[in-house]
Design a protein around this motif. Sequence first.
Motif, short mmCIF file in Angstrom:
data_model
loop_
_atom_site.label_atom_id
_atom_site.label_comp_id
_atom_site.label_asym_id
_atom_site.label_seq_id
_atom_site.Cartn_x
_atom_site.Cartn_y
_atom_site.Cartn_z
N ASN A 199 0.81 -1.23 0.00
CA ASN A 199 0.00 0.00 0.00
C ASN A 199 0.84 1.27 0.00
O ASN A 199 0.32 2.36 -0.14
CB ASN A 199 -0.95 0.01 1.21
CG ASN A 199 -0.21 -0.26 2.49
OD1 ASN A 199 0.58 -1.21 2.57
ND2 ASN A 199 -0.43 0.55 3.50
N ASN A 223 3.24 3.55 -5.35
CA ASN A 223 2.36 4.41 -6.14
C ASN A 223 1.73 3.65 -7.31
O ASN A 223 2.15 2.55 -7.67
CB ASN A 223 3.12 5.63 -6.64
CG ASN A 223 4.30 5.22 -7.48
OD1 ASN A 223 4.16 4.45 -8.44
ND2 ASN A 223 5.49 5.71 -7.14
N GLU A 224 0.74 4.29 -7.92
CA GLU A 224 -0.05 3.65 -8.95
C GLU A 224 0.77 3.26 -10.18
O GLU A 224 0.57 2.21 -10.78
CB GLU A 224 -1.19 4.59 -9.37
CG GLU A 224 -1.96 4.03 -10.54
CD GLU A 224 -3.26 4.74 -10.82
OE1 GLU A 224 -3.60 5.68 -10.06
OE2 GLU A 224 -3.91 4.36 -11.80
N GLN A 238 -3.08 -1.81 7.47
CA GLN A 238 -4.29 -1.00 7.57
C GLN A 238 -3.98 0.19 8.46
O GLN A 238 -4.27 0.19 9.64
CB GLN A 238 -5.42 -1.82 8.20
CG GLN A 238 -6.04 -2.77 7.22
CD GLN A 238 -6.99 -3.70 7.91
OE1 GLN A 238 -6.70 -4.24 8.97
NE2 GLN A 238 -8.15 -3.92 7.32
N ASP A 277 -2.73 4.75 8.11
CA ASP A 277 -2.95 5.94 7.27
C ASP A 277 -1.89 6.09 6.18
O ASP A 277 -2.04 6.91 5.28
CB ASP A 277 -2.93 7.20 8.14
CG ASP A 277 -3.96 7.10 9.24
OD1 ASP A 277 -4.96 6.38 9.03
OD2 ASP A 277 -3.76 7.72 10.30
N THR A 288 -1.14 5.03 3.52
CA THR A 288 -1.44 4.26 2.32
C THR A 288 -1.74 5.11 1.10
O THR A 288 -2.31 6.18 1.19
CB THR A 288 -2.67 3.37 2.57
OG1 THR A 288 -3.76 4.20 2.92
CG2 THR A 288 -2.40 2.39 3.68
N TYR A 289 -1.35 4.59 -0.03
CA TYR A 289 -1.79 5.12 -1.31
C TYR A 289 -3.12 4.46 -1.66
O TYR A 289 -3.36 3.33 -1.25
CB TYR A 289 -0.81 4.71 -2.41
CG TYR A 289 0.28 5.69 -2.68
CD1 TYR A 289 0.04 6.83 -3.45
CD2 TYR A 289 1.57 5.48 -2.19
CE1 TYR A 289 1.05 7.73 -3.71
CE2 TYR A 289 2.59 6.38 -2.44
CZ TYR A 289 2.32 7.50 -3.21
OH TYR A 289 3.31 8.38 -3.47
N GLU A 290 -3.92 5.16 -2.43
CA GLU A 290 -5.10 4.51 -3.01
C GLU A 290 -4.60 3.60 -4.12
O GLU A 290 -4.04 4.07 -5.10
CB GLU A 290 -6.04 5.55 -3.62
CG GLU A 290 -6.97 6.22 -2.64
CD GLU A 290 -7.91 5.26 -1.93
OE1 GLU A 290 -8.39 4.32 -2.58
OE2 GLU A 290 -8.14 5.46 -0.73
N PRO A 347 -5.38 1.47 -7.29
CA PRO A 347 -6.53 1.50 -8.19
C PRO A 347 -7.27 0.15 -8.22
O PRO A 347 -6.67 -0.90 -7.98
CB PRO A 347 -5.92 1.81 -9.56
CG PRO A 347 -4.46 1.53 -9.42
CD PRO A 347 -4.10 1.68 -7.99
N ASP A 348 -8.56 0.24 -8.50
CA ASP A 348 -9.41 -0.96 -8.44
C ASP A 348 -8.96 -2.05 -9.40
O ASP A 348 -9.07 -3.22 -9.08
CB ASP A 348 -10.87 -0.59 -8.76
CG ASP A 348 -11.52 0.06 -7.55
OD1 ASP A 348 -10.96 -0.06 -6.44
OD2 ASP A 348 -12.57 0.71 -7.72
#
Length: 314
Positions: free
Chosen positions: A124, A127-128, A167, A169, A171-173, A175-176
Amino acid sequence: MQQTVQIDGVTLSLSNKIANDSKWIGQTEVLRQLSACWLVVDEKDLPLAPRLIGPPGIGKTALAMAAASLRDQELYIYQCTADTRPEDLLVTPVLSSQGKIAYHASPLVTAMIRGAVCILDEGNRMNEKSWASLAPLLDHRRYIESIVAGITVTAHPDFRCAVTMNQDDSTYEIPDYILSRLQPTLSVGFPNRQDELAILQYHLPFAAPEMLALTVDFLQQSHSLKLDFSARDGIQLLRYAIKRLAQDPTHPASLDAVWLESLEACLGEDALDMQAAYERKSRSLQGDSLPQGLGDFFLDPDDPMHPDFDDDEA
Ligand SMILES: Nc1ncnc2c1ncn2[C@@H]1O[C@H](COP(=O)(O)OP(=O)(O)O)[C@@H](O)[C@H]1O
Ligand SMILES: [Mg+2]
């Protein structure tokens, strides 16, 4: 001498495997779940790359290491960070002694080539863009493309992978379309009293029983208040307390006092007053002001954080 392989005319030097004799104590179900993900039951079947989630220090990395060790496979760990670039994750160019460009395969690509296990640790944090480079690896295609080296590397059939995610803070989002490739989600929970004692004893076989008991009491109480103190915290605070006691064997301060000093030094004031920490956490959760009824959706009715939780029953 570092091992090398040739792929499409490019020489890759491989990463070193991790020494792994990890033992997993208690919670056999989650270990079986992870092992199941890595089973292949038919020619047409593919292994899964699950997400191991839970608070920091709960044993996610240890679990994946133990699962790799059960399979008797080599283990590689890639530590994901906020500035991991796709080439770090795959193949990095380095200047060799003859002034030529040499290519270094990451732990992940090394595991793909050698048919080993790779743990993408703390995924997490990555990066994307770096995650995007793994999309083909994580589905039926099972390959990566290194732009830097100009090669495609296909995973060995024995290659297995798991991703750990904290779990918290930090964290990066993700992607789904990536999350949908990292399934199932396996949740690592806090150990019960007996297992927690066994974990501490396993890592610190030289700890005095009184020290172990104080620590297990502390951890179990913290779990019941849903605070995030973990096995790792317990191990660290014990190590420091034991060192402090060993320093002055002739005039030992009382064991309790040394333990308390270590608790505060390692885990901070919140650890000294867990009830207050719990109330603070509780208030900040309520501050998020769940619309009425939604408490049921997010929380168990017997969760102390639940708006209707009855203290008298606890
Ligand atoms: N069930 C367990 N069996 C053995 N060791 C454990 C267990 N749970 C936690 N530990 C130990 O606790 C420490 C923290 O675990 P780790 O896997 O690093 O946590 P995480 O990856 O979730 O942050 C490690 O020293 C690990 O070996
Ligand atoms: Mg970890």
